[in-house]
Design an enzyme around this catalytic site. Structure first.
Site, PDB file in Angstrom:
ATOM      1  N   ASP A 308      51.508  90.709  92.311  1.00  0.00           N
ATOM      2  CA  ASP A 308      50.625  91.867  92.883  1.00  0.00           C
ATOM      3  C   ASP A 308      49.187  91.203  92.955  1.00  0.00           C
ATOM      4  O   ASP A 308      48.983  89.913  92.878  1.00  0.00           O
ATOM      5  CB  ASP A 308      50.537  93.032  91.800  1.00  0.00           C
ATOM      6  CG  ASP A 308      50.056  94.317  92.145  1.00  0.00           C
ATOM      7  OD1 ASP A 308      49.516  94.346  93.355  1.00  0.00           O
ATOM      8  OD2 ASP A 308      50.390  95.417  91.684  1.00  0.00           O
ATOM      9  N   TRP A 309      48.414  91.911  93.158  1.00  0.00           N
ATOM     10  CA  TRP A 309      47.284  91.780  93.886  1.00  0.00           C
ATOM     11  C   TRP A 309      46.167  90.734  92.745  1.00  0.00           C
ATOM     12  O   TRP A 309      45.807  91.301  91.819  1.00  0.00           O
ATOM     13  CB  TRP A 309      46.018  92.932  94.123  1.00  0.00           C
ATOM     14  CG  TRP A 309      44.719  92.762  94.782  1.00  0.00           C
ATOM     15  CD1 TRP A 309      43.624  92.521  93.964  1.00  0.00           C
ATOM     16  CD2 TRP A 309      44.369  92.845  96.265  1.00  0.00           C
ATOM     17  NE1 TRP A 309      42.640  92.452  94.751  1.00  0.00           N
ATOM     18  CE2 TRP A 309      43.106  92.623  96.163  1.00  0.00           C
ATOM     19  CE3 TRP A 309      45.203  93.096  97.353  1.00  0.00           C
ATOM     20  CZ2 TRP A 309      42.132  92.465  97.499  1.00  0.00           C
ATOM     21  CZ3 TRP A 309      44.561  92.914  98.697  1.00  0.00           C
ATOM     22  CH2 TRP A 309      42.992  92.604  98.445  1.00  0.00           C
TER      23      TRP A 309
END
Ligand code: BGC
Length: 740
Positions: A308-309
């Site tokens: 994820d980010w």
């Protein structure tokens, strides 16, 4: 002579063609088997090229200003990143017009094909969460919490199908949906992104989204990849706040949180995004146990695992499991990630290169990931069709697609309460509408719509209805008045007194991820006192809850005559709500979560026998209709079965009311004996039917103990005891035994 000339040309052509073929490589041959193409290409790549394929960067790295809304491709920056750093994937953006997206991705893809030494296409990823929500003019469906409420998998399928249909052409080939986390913690600010609290419901809905999205053949010659997220156990943080630690037994993770991910894998989902948070002390991004042993080796996932980010960075500055970024990369790559959503710098590339040069990460480890990434690009047809197209953009936002979103929205609204049948409101003279969601487009959509945390009111299409404008449309002969200010003014009091119906639409304003963290789940005080105030008039009061999670309103719950849980129903939500208020549509939504009664007392419907039994003001599965469905004649074809046997249950459902309606038929079991304590109820099967007044139907459910009743221990072994089981459907139940 003419024949001789033709013969000479033919020979020359054959020669040239053979020569061209000799110059092209096996990986460029569309007819060669994908495995062979992958190996051929992999053999030609340098270590740094491989690392580039494992990297995903944000749009801000390749546009002129660095803003997510800037779609001017900066060719120089893009060339540099692709030619020098071999970046294989980009993400993100804003809801701009299809032509703008087309031009941007076309430019990017051309740089990709021209500048990458081996002509490896880039892949673009985007958060299309409920329809192509990062694309202007697209069809916007309800969010997942509403799709869960429909208990109708067709709507999850259509959401996936339409998303692919409207966005594949503009180059969006990697969608970061579906969210198949379980919505078990009502405080969690992402609960509306889930299909609700039940593992079976989330499994069925998630699987259908994947089938609709990845299986859409109308987008040929393109294909798209879905992303199951966020693997795993993200949704149950102790504090209720986003990305805070989760402490959950492996047994509970296996029994409740894994099934939706397994269902998505079984449906052929191509990519998975990891949970940003830590589970039992280990951030999932650094967990070999979760990524490699569980997801890959045990669950059989063969696709691409995406971080994820900026989550590798978070191993250093949030979780502190790594002393510096390079160690964080070592942890994540060793744990098994394939693609790093880095996404704002080249630190991952440099660190990973050093780790390979130092011999700490073998090149073979990169090969494993790059094989999967290349395979994905081949499977999606990106090598043959790397560029977007703009000759079918008329397919975006069609009336046909809008009607699909409207059908989903209509089935997703849950009628929680309807005292004295105040709804439907037939032939009212005056309706007064108030509350912060009464005339709001953005509140109906929540986050991940047009932008990350929800667009401004002005960004929404002019022709999208709010609840107020939809009601005006719904009741052309009535007066529909909107109260925007000074609810308690004398003039408004008069209006409330003389109205036939007061509608108060409250709830929440849009938020996304941590911006939605709250310290108190109670409905905002102002709204509670508004409801209190409005309930003092003799006029019937309908409360409409437009919100992403169940805000607690127990103190006023009996003051409203009717209550609709509207959730986040999307662009068609206003119309759907108006249709239900008028009775044009008979409500059929059922709660996909337990609506809590108390601020300090939460539990899901499938709690353990020693758990809390009465903490929901409205239980999971609750939802009223304007007609009445009667369940009768529940039969089992046997009273007992052995563990490998099966048993068929059947029941009759009749519409005994005056209007046609849809009914979600929910089959539950209770297993009365289990070495690991069993939930008091477990949803095992559901079906949605439609019946005309006076019509009946008979439904069957075949129960197989290993499939429906066994459960995992913490190692994943299936347990199944000789036991007594209660099967329930509607208000009926029957018992049977499982014998050794
Ligand atoms: C979210 C993901 C999303 C990603 C890319 C993250 O912050 O947790 O759900 O897909 O951003 O935008």
């Amino acid at each position: 002579m003419k024949n001789v000339l033709i013969y000479c040309f033919a020979i020359a052509f054959l020669f040239i063609a053979t020569d061209l073929h000799a110059q092209s490589h096996l990986y460029q041959d569309p007819d060669a088997p994908i495995d062979e193409r992958v190996e051929d290409l992999l053999d030609r790549m340098t270590v740094y090229e491989k690392i580039g394929q494992m990297t995903q960067l944000n749009i801000s790295m390749i546009n002129t200003t660095g803003a997510a809304s800037d779609f001017t491709l900066d060719e120089e920056k893009t060339r540099y990143l692709i030619k020098n750093h071999h970046i294989g994937s980009f993400i993100n953006g804003d809801a701009v017009a299809p032509e703008t997206w087309f031009t941007f991705i076309d430019g990017l893809s051309r740089v990709g094909m021209e500048e990458s030494r081996l002509g490896i296409p880039v892949i673009y990823g985007i958060d299309h969460m409920h329809g192509a929500s990062y694309l202007a003019e697209s069809t916007i469906f309800p969010h997942n919490i509403n799709l869960g409420a429909t208990f109708n998998p067709v709507h999850a399928y259509q959401t996936g199908w339409v998303t692919a249909y409207e966005s594949a052409d503009i180059g969006h080939r990697w969608g970061f949906a579906p969210t198949i986390d379980l919505g078990v913690n009502p405080l969690w600010a992402r609960i509306w992104e889930t299909y609700g609290e039940d593992p079976h419901l989330a499994s069925v809905m998630g699987r259908n989204f994947v089938e609709g999205y990845q299986g859409n053949e109308e987008i040929a010659p393109f294909r798209v990849a879905a992303t199951g997220k966020h693997f795993v156990a993200y949704s149950d943080p102790r504090t209720g706040w986003d990305r805070t630690p989760v402490q959950l037994s492996m047994q509970a993770i296996r029994e409740f949180h894994l099934p939706p991910f397994q269902a998505a894998i079984d449906a052929g989902i191509k990519t998975m995004m990891l949970n940003s948070g830590e589970v039992n002390g280990i951030p999932v991004h650094a967990s070999y146990e979760f990524i490699t042993e569980l997801l890959r080796d045990e669950m059989g996932f063969e696709g691409v695992v995406l971080t994820d980010w900026a989550d590798i960075e978070k191993l250093v500055d949030l979780h502190r499991t790594a002393k510096n970024y390079k160690e964080a990369v070592y942890q994540a790559v060793t744990a098994g990630i394939d693609v790093s959503m880095t996404p704002l710098n080249l630190d991952f590339n440099h660190a990973l290169k050093e780790l390979v040069d130092e011999g700490r990460i073998p090149e073979e480890r990169l090969d494993e990931s790059v094989r999967r990434i290349l395979r994905l690009k081949f499977e999606l047809g990106l090598f043959e069709h790397p560029f977007p197209r703009n000759d079918r953009l008329y397919r975006i936002g069609t009336e046909e697609n809008r009607l699909k979103a409207l059908a989903a929205a209509r089935e997703s609204i849950v009628l929680l309460r309807n005292e004295n049948d105040v709804l439907p409101a037939r032939d009212p003279g005056l309706i007064v509408v108030a509350g912060m969601s009464a005339n709001s487009k953005r509140n109906l959509n929540g986050g991940w719509t047009l932008t990350w945390a929800g667009g401004t009111e002005e960004q929404y299409p002019d022709d999208m209805h709010t609840i107020y404008t939809a009601l005006k449309n719904e009741y052309p002969d009535a007066e529909v008045r909107l109260i925007e200010a000074e609810l308690r003014s004398n003039a408004n009091r008069e209006l409330f007194n003389s109205a036939d119906l007061i509608i108060y639409a409250g709830g929440e304003e849009p938020y996304a991820e941590f911006t939605g963290n709250v310290t108190d789940l109670t409905m905002p005080q102002e709204q509670l006192s508004d409801v209190e105030f409005l309930s003092e008039f003799d006029t019937p009061l309908a409360l409409v809850l437009v919100q992403g999670r169940p805000r607690i309103f127990t103190s006023v719950s009996e003051k409203a005559d009717a209550i609709l849980f509207a959730g986040l129903p999307g662009f068609e939500g206003g119309e759907a709500i108006a249709n239900i208020i008028s009775g044009r549509v008979n409500p059929s939504g059922r709660l996909p979560i337990s609506y809590p009664m108390y601020t300090g007392h939460f539990s899901t419907y499938n709690h353990k026998p020693s758990g809390v039994s009465s903490s929901a003001i409205y239980p999971f599965g609750h939802g009223l209709s304007y007609t009445e469905f009667v369940y009768s004649d529940l039969q089992l074809n046997s009273e007992s079965m052995d563990k490998d046997g099966s048993l068929t249950a059947s029941v009759t459902i009749s519409n005994s009311g005056d209007v046609s309606g849809m009914e979600s038929v929910l089959w539950y079991i209770t297993n009365h004996v289990g070495r690991i304590s069993r939930p008091v109820l477990e949803l095992k099967h559901f079906e949605k039917i439609e019946l005309e007044p006076g019509e009946s139907t008979r439904l069957e459910f075949e129960i197989m103990p290993m499939k429906h009743i066994s459960y995992p221990d913490r190692y994943g072994n299936r347990l199944l005891e000789a036991s007594r089981i209660t099967l329930s459907v509607g208000d009926l139940s029957q018992e049977f035994n499982i014998v050794d």
